[in-house]
Design an enzyme around this catalytic site. Structure first.
Site, PDB file in Angstrom:
ATOM      1  N   GLY A 321       0.671  -1.208  -0.146  1.00 55.10           N
ATOM      2  CA  GLY A 321       0.173   0.179  -0.095  1.00 55.10           C
ATOM      3  C   GLY A 321       0.979   1.220   0.065  1.00 55.10           C
ATOM      4  CD1 TRP A 324      -1.833   1.794  -5.746  1.00 54.56           C
ATOM      5  CD2 TRP A 324      -2.155   3.439  -4.301  1.00 54.56           C
ATOM      6  NE1 TRP A 324      -3.025   2.590  -6.124  1.00 54.56           N
ATOM      7  CE2 TRP A 324      -3.120   3.653  -5.424  1.00 54.56           C
ATOM      8  CE3 TRP A 324      -2.051   4.299  -3.239  1.00 54.56           C
ATOM      9  CZ2 TRP A 324      -4.115   4.569  -5.289  1.00 54.56           C
ATOM     10  CZ3 TRP A 324      -2.948   5.317  -3.241  1.00 54.56           C
ATOM     11  CH2 TRP A 324      -4.106   5.525  -4.282  1.00 54.56           C
ATOM     12  CG  HIS A 325       0.390   6.208  -1.168  1.00 53.80           C
ATOM     13  ND1 HIS A 325      -0.177   5.027  -0.602  1.00 53.80           N
ATOM     14  CD2 HIS A 325      -0.535   7.163  -0.881  1.00 53.80           C
ATOM     15  CE1 HIS A 325      -1.346   5.219   0.018  1.00 53.80           C
ATOM     16  NE2 HIS A 325      -1.634   6.492  -0.317  1.00 53.80           N
ATOM     17  N   GLY A 326       3.864   5.743  -4.421  1.00 50.61           N
ATOM     18  CA  GLY A 326       4.795   6.175  -5.022  1.00 50.61           C
ATOM     19  C   GLY A 326       6.082   5.529  -5.112  1.00 50.61           C
ATOM     20  CG  PHE A 468      -0.276   9.492  -4.734  1.00 53.14           C
ATOM     21  CD1 PHE A 468       1.001   9.419  -4.883  1.00 53.14           C
ATOM     22  CD2 PHE A 468      -0.910  10.095  -3.627  1.00 53.14           C
ATOM     23  CE1 PHE A 468       1.827  10.119  -3.938  1.00 53.14           C
ATOM     24  CE2 PHE A 468      -0.342  10.614  -2.634  1.00 53.14           C
ATOM     25  CZ  PHE A 468       1.099  10.649  -2.775  1.00 53.14           C
TER      26      PHE A 468
END
Length: 468
Positions: A321, A324-326, A468
């Site tokens: 997770g 996923w943000h970067g 994002f």
């Protein structure tokens, strides 16, 4: 095209008028909304509209093939192919630069330094959101939770402009049934939508934008030039900024969809009043946390099994997770921090001494907020070195004030205080206002918007979650 701008306001007025004028023809209404969504997305970079269309067509074809295949093994293979294809596209655009840098560093460490070409790709706005939406659609079709949609409906689901670039991640089971028939005008839904938009405008343009420019950006730009007090209030300021910025976007997205006749799920529920980190993730970015739960944590095994097995699943879910943000080690550390604390919470609930009394609610909220605050420093700092420099500055115990103003302190307090308003206060207010005469309600909301516009600083920064 940013929501709180005149350009978007004019765009939406045209879309609103066209959509409701086509109410008697649902297919043409959906086509008009689809074309408007492509125009909205193309305002950033028209080249990526083709990527959005191609993604919808590929996922539509795969879903049709999954439903048509009589063999379970073939269906599993097709859904796996779809998930891999979607993640490959996401990985190329979002992570190719990061992994090429790590490869170059690794080769240098083992004495095999080479001139590794740095591969980079321009990141399409919102690619993480519509990719996750596509994956959940394919998996739900395979599980039999939703039927395979027509091409128009699926393309509109993935392209619908209110949620396209920063969520919430609206699942097929939530939105596709709403596309089946043309919505009817509903005064209560419209009033709630307008209130959400105005509330979102206030949080974004007044609180988040002012804190970003006057407090947070200077504090994080060069922590070594700031006192411990500046950094501490800057960290609190960022906690408020990211909450007000992101919740403002989703409030406006939900409100805009409501004005067009559609209902989006709630994405925030006063997260800073959470009593544990698990509770925080039930309140923060709910569409993402529930997505990670349903499509990653539970398939990994979820809470079935021993403590070590559950903690493994928690750590994998939160680290992924974070990624996923970067493409950054700071996001991975941020996810790992949240995963580790949730593992500790789970162990403590089962292993703590019987004589140990739970913390009072206020203390649990206080501790949870500061655990989240530590994570936000990694989330905001550009690099790991910047984050460690920020913590070193905090530890210096220098209480000079060179940055903080009464206004910024007041906005920090206001932003945190929002989380402790009575639950569902905004829907209750909407219920009362829906009975007001339309001209009076319009004048009141218009006057509020003018006041908000007068209070905001010059310029509108992009929403944090656009990247994002």
């Amino acid at each position: 095209m940013l929501f709180p701008t005149l350009g978007f306001g004019l765009f939406f007025l045209v879309v609103y008028a066209v959509a409701w004028s086509l109410q008697l023809s649902n297919e043409w209404r959906k086509i008009a909304l689809l074309l408007a969504s492509w125009f909205f997305y193309g305002a950033w970079d028209g080249r990526f509209v083709a990527l959005l269309i191609a993604s919808a067509v590929v996922n539509w074809a795969l879903a049709r093939a999954i439903v048509a295949s009589p063999k379970p093994g073939v269906r599993r293979g097709l859904v796996t192919l779809g998930v891999v294809a979607n993640l490959t596209v996401l990985g190329f655009f979002k992570y190719v630069g990061f992994f090429s840098e790590q490869l170059a560093d690794l080769l240098g460490l083992i004495g095999l330094a080479r001139d590794v070409p740095l591969l980079t790709a321009l990141l399409p706005v919102g690619i993480s959101f519509f990719t996750f939406q596509a994956i959940s659609y394919l998996v739900d079709v395979h599980r039999g939770k939703v039927p395979a949609a027509g091409l128009l409906d699926l393309t509109l689901l993935m392209s619908f402009f209110p949620h396209l670039v920063a969520g919430p991640i609206v699942r097929a089971s939530d939105l596709l049934p709403q596309f089946a028939t043309a919505p009817r005008a509903n005064r209560g839904r419209a009033t709630a939508g307008l209130l959400l938009i105005v509330w979102g405008l206030f949080k974004k343009t007044v609180i988040a934008s002012e804190l970003a420019s006057a407090l947070v950006d200077p504090a994080f730009f060069d922590p070594s030039a700031r006192s411990s007090f500046d950094l501490l209030i800057g960290a609190y300021g960022y906690a408020v900024q990211i909450f007000c910025d992101f919740s403002a976007y989703t409030d406006m997205a939900i409100g805009i969809a409501a004005l067009l006749g559609y209902t989006f799920p709630r994405n925030f529920d006063q997260p800073y009043r959470a009593r544990s980190l698990q509770d925080f993730w039930r309140r923060w970015h709910i569409s993402l946390s529930s997505w990670l739960r349903d499509y990653l944590y539970i398939p990994l095994g979820g809470s079935r099994g021993g403590t070590a097995f559950v903690c493994r699943n928690l750590m994998l879910t939160m680290v992924l997770g974070g990624l996923w943000h970067g493409a950054s080690w700071n996001f991975i550390i941020w996810g790992g921090w949240h995963g580790a604390v949730q593992c500790w919470e789970r162990v403590w609930r089962t292993e703590r001494p019987r004589w140990w009394r739970p913390l009072p609610v206020w203390a649990a909220v206080f501790v949870t907020f500061h655990i989240v605050l530590i994570g936000w420093i990694f989330f905001r700092a550009p690099t790991f070195a910047d984050a460690t420099g920020f913590f070193a500055g905090l530890a210096a115990l220098d209480f000079r004030n060179t940055l903080v103003t009464p206004l910024s302190l007041g906005l920090v307090a206001l932003g945190i205080g929002i989380n402790f308003l009575p639950a569902h206060w905004l829907p209750r207010l909407a219920t009362r206002l829906r009975h007001w005469p339309a001209p009076v309600l319009g004048l009141a909301l218009g006057a509020t918007v003018l006041v908000v516009d007068a209070m905001r600083p010059a310029g509108i920064a992009p929403f944090i979650y656009y990247r994002f």
